[in-house]
Write a protein that holds these residues in place. Structure first.
Motif, PDB file in Angstrom:
ATOM      1  N   ASP A   7       0.846  -1.343   0.031  1.00  0.00           N
ATOM      2  CA  ASP A   7      -0.011   0.011  -0.126  1.00  0.00           C
ATOM      3  C   ASP A   7       1.148   1.402  -0.043  1.00  0.00           C
ATOM      4  OD1 ASP A   7      -2.311  -1.371   0.225  1.00  0.00           O
ATOM      5  OD2 ASP A   7      -2.237  -1.703   2.484  1.00  0.00           O
TER       6      ASP A   7
ATOM      7  N   ASN B 184       0.992   4.288  -1.339  1.00  0.00           N
ATOM      8  CA  ASN B 184       0.513   5.796  -1.109  1.00  0.00           C
ATOM      9  C   ASN B 184       0.306   6.051   0.452  1.00  0.00           C
ATOM     10  OD1 ASN B 184       0.663   6.543  -3.626  1.00  0.00           O
ATOM     11  ND2 ASN B 184      -1.113   5.581  -4.358  1.00  0.00           N
ATOM     12  N   ASP B 185      -0.623   4.773   0.843  1.00  0.00           N
ATOM     13  CA  ASP B 185      -0.617   4.822   2.426  1.00  0.00           C
ATOM     14  C   ASP B 185       0.611   5.161   3.160  1.00  0.00           C
ATOM     15  OD1 ASP B 185      -3.519   5.175   2.092  1.00  0.00           O
ATOM     16  OD2 ASP B 185      -3.799   3.086   2.784  1.00  0.00           O
TER      17      ASP B 185
ATOM     18  N   MET C  52       2.260   8.493   3.175  1.00  0.00           N
ATOM     19  CA  MET C  52       1.721   9.247   3.783  1.00  0.00           C
ATOM     20  C   MET C  52       1.900   8.960   5.213  1.00  0.00           C
ATOM     21  SD  MET C  52       0.140  11.815   2.132  1.00  0.00           S
ATOM     22  CE  MET C  52      -0.304  12.590   3.449  1.00  0.00           C
TER      23      MET C  52
ATOM     24  N   TYR D 221       8.246   4.911  -5.260  1.00  0.00           N
ATOM     25  CA  TYR D 221       8.305   5.490  -6.691  1.00  0.00           C
ATOM     26  C   TYR D 221       9.817   5.614  -7.233  1.00  0.00           C
ATOM     27  CZ  TYR D 221       3.246   6.780  -6.001  1.00  0.00           C
ATOM     28  OH  TYR D 221       2.169   6.920  -5.935  1.00  0.00           O
TER      29      TYR D 221
ATOM     30  N   THR E  81       8.496  11.157 -10.537  1.00  0.00           N
ATOM     31  CA  THR E  81       7.558  11.275  -9.111  1.00  0.00           C
ATOM     32  C   THR E  81       8.733  10.949  -7.955  1.00  0.00           C
ATOM     33  OG1 THR E  81       6.076  10.150 -10.179  1.00  0.00           O
ATOM     34  CG2 THR E  81       5.762  10.080  -7.889  1.00  0.00           C
TER      35      THR E  81
END
Length: 334
Positions: free
Chosen positions: A65, A67-68, A71, A97, A111
């Protein structure tokens, strides 16, 4: 022993097992913190102890996961900075990324550079990562970056666990990995081989094929080395190409086992003796008899200790992982 200002280890939800292994190596406890989601998906962080004027290391990998997990890392770093931590170091075993490091087509985003900017803005003073997809990603940062290598661990594994490695050949599945493979081959005193991926005359309609450009693998132990495995298609093509060219046995050593779209039954059926990955990404959800993990926690822990004490980490790029007997940390799963 650690000295000076207190070291604080924090962990997000990406790889708690690795964070605990690093804490055990350093003989410190993980600072209690809660990272959870609100019902609308927003991430909430609560650090349960004071970290004022402390040396904080946040261990968070860019696994499934992504992106989670990214963050979580950014919010943790911001929370630590806001809580008056003396220094905040992001320990990212697998950089998110990392493959998006250049404009390879029109209007493509870089990115990896964006992630570097986000980490800096969030409050990170220092980044420790491992086996970046491209070393120039270090140049995306205006803060110190230490890019650790799993290469010494891989060399140690080859010497201790691959039977007949002296009659081996180190293979790169693409031209981009040639530098990595030749470095390992030189240190082992072996030849290297290079595989090239090609398409038929029909271009995109034809299935991908591979051909052996450099090296002779016939009747040799082929040691395939790459920095990342995601879908497994390149690995599958490379293994079959080596098998067709007469390799006696085939091993694959991969730095980051993303394995996001890999059918583990396909790995079982390949003429592959073993698939060896580091534990930079958790593998507990994968059930495969051929999958073996190399423990990177000793290297990460030592880099944290040396950073905290103001010591050079250049020793970690040499034979230190081998001389310290780190291969005791090899295992299947946790």
């Amino acid at each position: 022993m650690l000295h000076g200002n207190t070291i604080r280890l924090l962990a997000g939800n990406s790889h708690p097992e690795l964070a605990q292994a690093v804490a055990d190596r350093l003989n410190v406890t993980l600072t209690p913190c809660t990272v959870k989601k609100f019902s609308n998906g927003e991430i909430n962080v609560k650090i349960s102890e004071s970290i004022r004027d402390e040396d904080v290391f946040i261990i968070q990998s860019g696994s499934s996961d992504v992106n989670d997990n990214l963050m979580e890392l950014l919010i943790l770093a911001s929370a630590c900075k806001g809580a008056s931590a003396r220094r905040v170091t992001a320990v990212i075993p697998c950089y998110p990324y990392a493959r998006m490091d250049k404009k390879d087509k029109s209007r493509a985003p870089i990115t990896a550079k964006l992630v570097a900017n986000m980490l800096t803005v969030a409050g990170c003073d220092h980044v420790i990562t491992m086996d970046l997809h491209a070393s120039q990603i270090q140049g995306f940062f205006d803060i110190p970056v230490d890019n650790l290598y799993s290469e010494p661990l891989m060399i140690s594994y080859i010497k201790q666990n691959i039977e007949g490695w002296r009659n081996g050949i180190v293979v790169s599945p693409d031209a981009g990995g040639a530098k990595r493979v030749t470095a390992i081959a030189d240190k082992l005193g072996l030849d290297f081989a290079l595989i090239h991926k090609k398409r038929g005359v029909r271009g995109g309609e034809a299935p991908e094929q591979m051909e052996l450009l450099v090296g002779d693998v016939r009747d040799k132990v082929a040691i395939l080395v790459d920095d990342m495995i995601d879908t497994g298609r390149t690995l599958s093509l490379a293994v079959r190409t080596l098998h067709e060219n007469g390799a006696k046995a085939i091993y694959a050593l991969i730095s980051h086992g993303l394995l996001s779209e890999v059918n583990m039954n396909m790995i079982e059926t390949l003429p592959l003796a073993r698939l060896i990955v580091t534990n930079s990404i958790p593998q507990s959800r994968h059930d495969c008899s051929k999958l073996v993990q190399i423990d990177t926690s000793p290297t990460i822990a030592e880099s944290i200790r040396r950073t905290h004490n103001g010591e050079s980490i250049s020793l970690l790029f040499g034979d230190w992982p081998q001389t310290m007997g780190h291969m005791n940390g090899l295992y299947n799963g946790y």
